[in-house]
Design a protein around this motif. Structure first.
Motif, short mmCIF file in Angstrom:
data_model
loop_
_atom_site.label_atom_id
_atom_site.label_comp_id
_atom_site.label_asym_id
_atom_site.label_seq_id
_atom_site.Cartn_x
_atom_site.Cartn_y
_atom_site.Cartn_z
N ILE A 126 11.32 12.11 6.76
CA ILE A 126 10.35 13.12 7.21
C ILE A 126 9.97 14.03 6.04
CG2 ILE A 126 10.07 15.15 8.70
CD1 ILE A 126 11.95 13.59 10.71
N LYS A 127 10.96 14.50 5.30
CA LYS A 127 10.70 15.36 4.14
C LYS A 127 9.83 14.64 3.11
CE LYS A 127 13.14 17.35 0.12
NZ LYS A 127 12.63 16.36 -0.85
N ASN A 128 10.19 13.40 2.78
CA ASN A 128 9.47 12.66 1.74
C ASN A 128 8.01 12.40 2.13
OD1 ASN A 128 11.78 12.59 0.17
ND2 ASN A 128 12.41 10.55 0.89
N LYS A 129 7.79 11.98 3.37
CA LYS A 129 6.42 11.68 3.80
C LYS A 129 5.58 12.96 3.85
CE LYS A 129 6.22 7.25 4.07
NZ LYS A 129 6.55 6.47 5.24
N LEU A 130 6.18 14.05 4.28
CA LEU A 130 5.44 15.31 4.31
C LEU A 130 5.03 15.73 2.90
CD1 LEU A 130 7.42 17.29 7.03
CD2 LEU A 130 4.99 16.72 7.11
N GLU A 131 5.93 15.59 1.96
CA GLU A 131 5.62 15.96 0.58
C GLU A 131 4.52 15.06 0.00
OE1 GLU A 131 9.41 15.85 -1.34
OE2 GLU A 131 9.94 17.89 -0.72
N GLN A 132 4.59 13.75 0.32
CA GLN A 132 3.56 12.83 -0.15
C GLN A 132 2.19 13.20 0.43
OE1 GLN A 132 4.41 8.60 0.41
NE2 GLN A 132 6.58 9.03 0.25
N LEU A 133 2.17 13.51 1.70
CA LEU A 133 0.91 13.78 2.38
C LEU A 133 0.27 15.08 1.88
CD1 LEU A 133 -1.04 12.82 4.58
CD2 LEU A 133 0.25 14.17 6.23
N VAL A 134 1.07 16.12 1.79
CA VAL A 134 0.55 17.43 1.41
C VAL A 134 0.01 17.41 -0.02
CG1 VAL A 134 1.20 19.83 0.96
CG2 VAL A 134 1.97 18.71 3.05
N SER A 135 0.58 16.59 -0.87
CA SER A 135 0.16 16.57 -2.28
C SER A 135 -0.97 15.58 -2.56
CB SER A 135 1.36 16.22 -3.17
OG SER A 135 1.84 14.91 -2.88
N ASN A 136 -1.39 14.82 -1.55
CA ASN A 136 -2.40 13.77 -1.75
C ASN A 136 -3.81 14.34 -1.53
OD1 ASN A 136 -4.08 11.47 -1.59
ND2 ASN A 136 -2.33 10.20 -1.00
N GLU A 137 -4.44 14.80 -2.58
CA GLU A 137 -5.77 15.40 -2.46
C GLU A 137 -6.84 14.37 -2.12
OE1 GLU A 137 -6.76 18.55 -2.40
OE2 GLU A 137 -4.63 19.10 -2.48
N ASP A 138 -6.68 13.12 -2.58
CA ASP A 138 -7.66 12.08 -2.24
C ASP A 138 -7.70 11.84 -0.73
OD1 ASP A 138 -8.30 11.74 -4.89
OD2 ASP A 138 -7.00 10.00 -5.18
N MET A 139 -6.53 11.83 -0.10
CA MET A 139 -6.46 11.61 1.34
C MET A 139 -7.10 12.79 2.09
SD MET A 139 -3.13 10.25 3.37
CE MET A 139 -3.14 8.71 2.43
N ARG A 140 -6.84 13.99 1.62
CA ARG A 140 -7.46 15.17 2.25
C ARG A 140 -8.98 15.10 2.13
NH1 ARG A 140 -6.69 20.24 4.10
NH2 ARG A 140 -4.44 20.10 3.98
N GLU A 141 -9.48 14.68 0.97
CA GLU A 141 -10.92 14.59 0.78
C GLU A 141 -11.54 13.54 1.69
OE1 GLU A 141 -14.20 13.87 -2.79
OE2 GLU A 141 -12.07 14.05 -3.28
N ARG A 142 -10.87 12.37 1.83
CA ARG A 142 -11.38 11.34 2.74
C ARG A 142 -11.41 11.86 4.18
NH1 ARG A 142 -8.45 7.72 -0.51
NH2 ARG A 142 -6.63 7.83 0.87
N CYS A 143 -10.37 12.58 4.54
CA CYS A 143 -10.28 13.13 5.90
C CYS A 143 -11.41 14.13 6.14
CB CYS A 143 -8.92 13.79 6.10
SG CYS A 143 -8.61 14.34 7.79
N SER A 144 -11.65 14.98 5.16
CA SER A 144 -12.71 15.98 5.28
C SER A 144 -14.08 15.32 5.42
CB SER A 144 -12.67 16.90 4.06
OG SER A 144 -13.67 17.88 4.15
N LYS A 145 -14.33 14.28 4.62
CA LYS A 145 -15.63 13.59 4.68
C LYS A 145 -15.82 12.88 6.01
CE LYS A 145 -16.38 12.87 -0.29
NZ LYS A 145 -16.50 11.88 -1.38
#
Length: 461
Positions: free
Chosen positions: A414-433
């Motif tokens: 849980i800790k590792n996946k949360l850290e990966q997700l929060v730090s992934n700016e490309d994924m956030r940008e895709r989600c926003s678009k």
């Protein structure tokens, strides 16, 4: 000429009620009267939700709340039954509600104040209601609150039998994956919609219930779905009669907080004090139960991130455990806020939210992506696994957990996946678009917006 009077019949579960509350607010804004059928235990919650939705709709005013009237009906379950047991709800409402619904319509039509019912919108799983409408000379429509992919499985039962994916009772012929068309996501026979209960007799009853849904569909040409072509082009191609009208969302950034409960307001006030994009939001819907050991691992994983988090833990989770304390020893992170309920759309639109740990209910997925919030998927049943595939494999706007051999997702994972997700700016940008594209469909000349306008015109005819 009097205003059209629409009777709305949802399945009495939050994930089915909420989208129809949102749709009812749009109907009211467009000059309709709405009679909303609700299970008695949902009455107060739905009343507050309708007030908030009407407030959130642009150009609406408080007086329009008088255009919505709730009619409560007992759910047909006994005091010992679980109100969130979907198979039991399918069967109990289809057995006990038709006569009561007919009586309510007769009372409305006999009243001088309300005006006669002119049309019906019924949840697909309350499709029997269209038979009541047909009997009483009322035109009807079907509404599906979830993904088109999930609905496609129910519509494909005859093909699945012919292709020997399942037998005539809906039982999988060995575990396997399948596709309903070459462009559709792959699905697993373990996650079929009627596999909601381990009791084989109940499974068979629910399978027969789904198999017979087609009768209701023959009574209307309007099959509405809370999705959009931006999200599910392949599924909508497979179901050409399905009319996308989603996402049904209120622009809560503009909405007033005045209708919130004290608990809901406390969530937003707490978020106001947090740094931007810093908060992990955790919520698994109203039906999901997390086992004690898994609950403790989740708490541990959240603590290990050393980030602020807002965690929704319904009171039913606490009261159902035999342990005096469901939280791990030493669990006292001052950065956290734990509540029994949160105003989810308002939470997800808040600028402090960094990511959303979700059970992958369709409403939660759509609310998350439309607010540009990356998702961490933890599906439990049926459609949630289809939504997880969309998020992690198709849209690529989130991640999924991996469990250990014993089925437990560890605190470290849980800790590792949360850290990966929060730090992934490309994924956030895709989600926003994707969120921006999807929201455009319900605005201006978007496809869903145009479909809603055509449907409203039909209601007025």
């Amino acid at each position: 000429m009097s205003s059209p009077h629409i009777i709305v019949v949802p399945l009495p579960i939050a994930g089915h009620v909420n989208p129809l509350v949102q749709f009812s607010a749009k109907l009211v804004k467009n000059g309709m009267r709405v009679s909303f059928i609700v299970a008695d235990y949902y009455y107060n919650r739905v009343m507050s939700a309708i007030a908030a939705e009407i407030q959130g709709e642009e150009d609406c005013h408080v007086g329009l709340q008088s255009q919505v009237k709730l009619h409560s009906i007992p759910d047909g379950l006994g005091p010992e039954d679980d109100k969130n047991d979907m198979p039991k709800l399918f069967l109990s409402t289809s057995a006990s509600w038709p006569a009561m619904l007919e009586k309510i319509i007769q009372e409305i039509n006999g009243s001088d104040r309300e005006g006669k019912v002119t049309a019906m919108i019924a949840d697909l799983h309350m499709g029997w209601a269209l038979e009541v409408a047909d009997k009483m000379g009322i035109k009807g429509s079907i509404f599906w609150p979830s993904s088109a992919a999930f609905l496609a499985v129910e519509f494909s039962i005859p093909n699945l039998i012919d292709q020997k994916v399942i037998d005539n009772d809906g039982v999988p012929i060995g575990r396997q994956t399948f596709q309903l068309s070459p462009s559709m996501i792959r699905m697993d026979t373990e996650h079929l919609p009627w596999n909601l209960n381990n009791d084989l007799v109940t499974r068979k009853k629910v399978f027969d219930f789904f198999f017979n849904i087609g009768r209701a569909l023959k009574l209307t040409n309007w099959w509405l779905c809370n999705t959009s072509s931006e999200l599910e082009p392949a599924a909508l191609t497979l179901l050409p009669n399905l009319v996308p009208i989603g996402p049904l969302m209120t622009p809560y950034k503009k909405a007033s907080r005045q209708h919130l409960s004290e608990e809901g307001l406390s969530c937003l006030n707490w978020l106001d004090q947090q740094p931007a994009r810093s908060v992990i939001y955790v919520a698994f819907g109203s039906l999901t139960f997390v086992e004690y050991k898994q609950f403790q691992e989740l708490a541990l994983g959240l603590e290990l991130t050393r980030k602020p988090y807002l965690w929704v833990v319904p009171s039913s989770v606490i009261t159902s455990t035999k342990f005096s304390n469901i939280y791990p020893d030493g669990f006292n992170n001052s950065l956290r806020k734990i509540v029994g309920w949160a105003p989810q759309q308002m939470v997800l639109s808040h600028p402090t939210i960094a990511c959303f740990v979700t059970h992958c209910g369709w409403n939660s997925i759509v609310e998350g992506l439309c607010n540009g919030v990356p998702l961490l998927c933890w599906p439990f049943v049926a459609e949630q696994f289809y939504a997880k595939t969309y998020v992690s494999d198709v849209w690529k706007i989130g991640l999924a957990f991996e469990s250990c051999e014993n089925g437990i997702v560890s605190g470290g994972e849980i800790k590792n996946k949360l850290e990966q997700l929060v730090s992934n700016e490309d994924m956030r940008e895709r989600c926003s678009k994707l969120g921006e594209m999807t929201m455009k469909s319900i605005q201006g000349d978007g496809q869903s917006s145009n479909n809603i306008s055509k449907f409203i015109q039909w209601l007025k005819e």
